[in-house]
Design a protein around this motif. Structure first.
Motif, short mmCIF file in Angstrom:
data_model
loop_
_atom_site.label_atom_id
_atom_site.label_comp_id
_atom_site.label_asym_id
_atom_site.label_seq_id
_atom_site.Cartn_x
_atom_site.Cartn_y
_atom_site.Cartn_z
N SER A 149 0.85 -1.18 0.00
CA SER A 149 0.00 0.00 0.00
C SER A 149 0.89 1.24 0.00
N LEU A 150 0.48 2.25 -0.73
CA LEU A 150 1.25 3.49 -0.79
C LEU A 150 0.68 4.56 0.13
N THR A 151 -0.40 4.24 0.80
CA THR A 151 -1.05 5.19 1.70
C THR A 151 -0.07 5.65 2.77
N GLY A 152 0.10 6.95 2.88
CA GLY A 152 0.97 7.52 3.91
C GLY A 152 2.45 7.40 3.66
N ARG A 153 2.86 6.87 2.52
CA ARG A 153 4.29 6.72 2.23
C ARG A 153 4.83 7.99 1.57
N THR A 154 6.03 8.35 1.96
CA THR A 154 6.75 9.43 1.32
C THR A 154 7.94 8.80 0.62
N LEU A 155 7.95 8.87 -0.70
CA LEU A 155 8.99 8.21 -1.48
C LEU A 155 9.63 9.19 -2.45
N ASP A 156 10.92 9.11 -2.58
CA ASP A 156 11.70 9.81 -3.59
C ASP A 156 12.97 8.98 -3.76
N ASP A 157 12.83 7.86 -4.45
CA ASP A 157 13.87 6.85 -4.49
C ASP A 157 14.09 6.34 -5.90
N VAL A 158 15.34 5.93 -6.16
CA VAL A 158 15.69 5.29 -7.42
C VAL A 158 15.67 3.78 -7.18
N LEU A 159 14.83 3.08 -7.92
CA LEU A 159 14.78 1.62 -7.84
C LEU A 159 15.66 1.08 -8.96
N THR A 160 16.54 0.16 -8.64
CA THR A 160 17.47 -0.37 -9.61
C THR A 160 17.48 -1.89 -9.52
N GLY A 161 18.20 -2.53 -10.41
CA GLY A 161 18.20 -4.00 -10.40
C GLY A 161 16.85 -4.54 -10.82
N LEU A 162 16.17 -3.81 -11.71
CA LEU A 162 14.86 -4.24 -12.19
C LEU A 162 14.99 -5.57 -12.92
N SER A 163 13.95 -6.36 -12.89
CA SER A 163 13.96 -7.69 -13.51
C SER A 163 13.09 -7.70 -14.77
N PRO A 164 13.70 -7.45 -15.93
CA PRO A 164 12.91 -7.47 -17.16
C PRO A 164 12.42 -8.88 -17.48
N ASN A 165 11.27 -8.95 -18.10
CA ASN A 165 10.71 -10.20 -18.59
C ASN A 165 10.55 -10.03 -20.10
N GLU A 166 11.31 -10.83 -20.87
CA GLU A 166 11.29 -10.75 -22.32
C GLU A 166 11.61 -9.33 -22.81
N GLY A 167 12.59 -8.68 -22.16
CA GLY A 167 13.03 -7.36 -22.58
C GLY A 167 12.14 -6.22 -22.15
N ARG A 212 17.08 1.20 -17.07
CA ARG A 212 17.71 0.39 -16.02
C ARG A 212 17.14 0.67 -14.63
N GLU A 213 16.66 1.87 -14.43
CA GLU A 213 16.14 2.28 -13.13
C GLU A 213 14.75 2.86 -13.28
N CYS A 214 14.08 2.97 -12.15
CA CYS A 214 12.77 3.60 -12.12
C CYS A 214 12.73 4.45 -10.86
N VAL A 215 12.42 5.73 -11.03
CA VAL A 215 12.30 6.62 -9.88
C VAL A 215 10.85 6.58 -9.42
N VAL A 216 10.67 6.40 -8.12
CA VAL A 216 9.33 6.42 -7.53
C VAL A 216 9.28 7.64 -6.62
N PHE A 217 8.24 8.47 -6.84
CA PHE A 217 8.15 9.75 -6.13
C PHE A 217 6.70 10.01 -5.73
N THR A 218 6.51 10.37 -4.48
CA THR A 218 5.19 10.80 -4.01
C THR A 218 5.30 12.28 -3.65
N PRO A 219 4.69 13.15 -4.44
CA PRO A 219 4.79 14.59 -4.17
C PRO A 219 4.18 14.94 -2.82
N PRO A 220 4.79 15.89 -2.11
CA PRO A 220 4.23 16.31 -0.83
C PRO A 220 2.83 16.92 -1.01
N ASN A 221 1.98 16.68 -0.03
CA ASN A 221 0.63 17.26 0.00
C ASN A 221 -0.25 16.85 -1.17
#
Length: 114
Positions: free
Chosen positions: A14-32, A56-65
């Motif tokens: 659940s993303l409720t109440g989460r504050t995120l500003d992170d780079v996710l890496t090491g993603l696992s592609p499936n068939e490219g 290669r990476e995905c940034v996940v961000f939850t804007p404030p307010n």
């Protein structure tokens, strides 16, 4: 590498109440392809983003307010030019004049089916 529980979204957290500003890496592609899905069970909809494994990476961000989330595929990590100069593989690419790089991503919105 171990993933901090706060940002490990692989199992449908659940993303409720989460504050995120992170780079996710090491993603696992499936068939490219890499796929992300965000669901809003209350509204009964889901947003699925599919993108080329060149991202290669995905940034996940939850804007404030704001009750929203941004998932942004990156072909290289933040500050890649400086990391690359330190011999850290950050995905930095240099294209010569006339060269091109083509890729794609797709966003689909639909109903959640049980």
């Amino acid at each position: 590498l171990p993933v901090d529980e706060r940002i490990d979204l692989r199992t449908g957290q659940s993303l409720t109440g989460r504050t995120l500003d992170d780079v996710l890496t090491g993603l696992s592609p499936n068939e490219g392809r890499v796929e992300t899905t965000i669901m809003d069970p209350q509204a009964g909809i889901q947003v699925r983003q599919t993108f080329d494994a060149i991202f290669r990476e995905c940034v996940v961000f939850t804007p404030p307010n704001r009750s929203c989330i941004c998932l942004e595929p990156y072909t290289c990590t933040t500050d890649a030019i400086n990391l690359q100069s330190q011999e850290i593989d950050a995905g930095w690419r240099v294209l010569k004049p006339g060269d091109e790089l083509r890729t794609w991503f797709q966003i689909d919105v639909g109903l959640i089916y049980a």
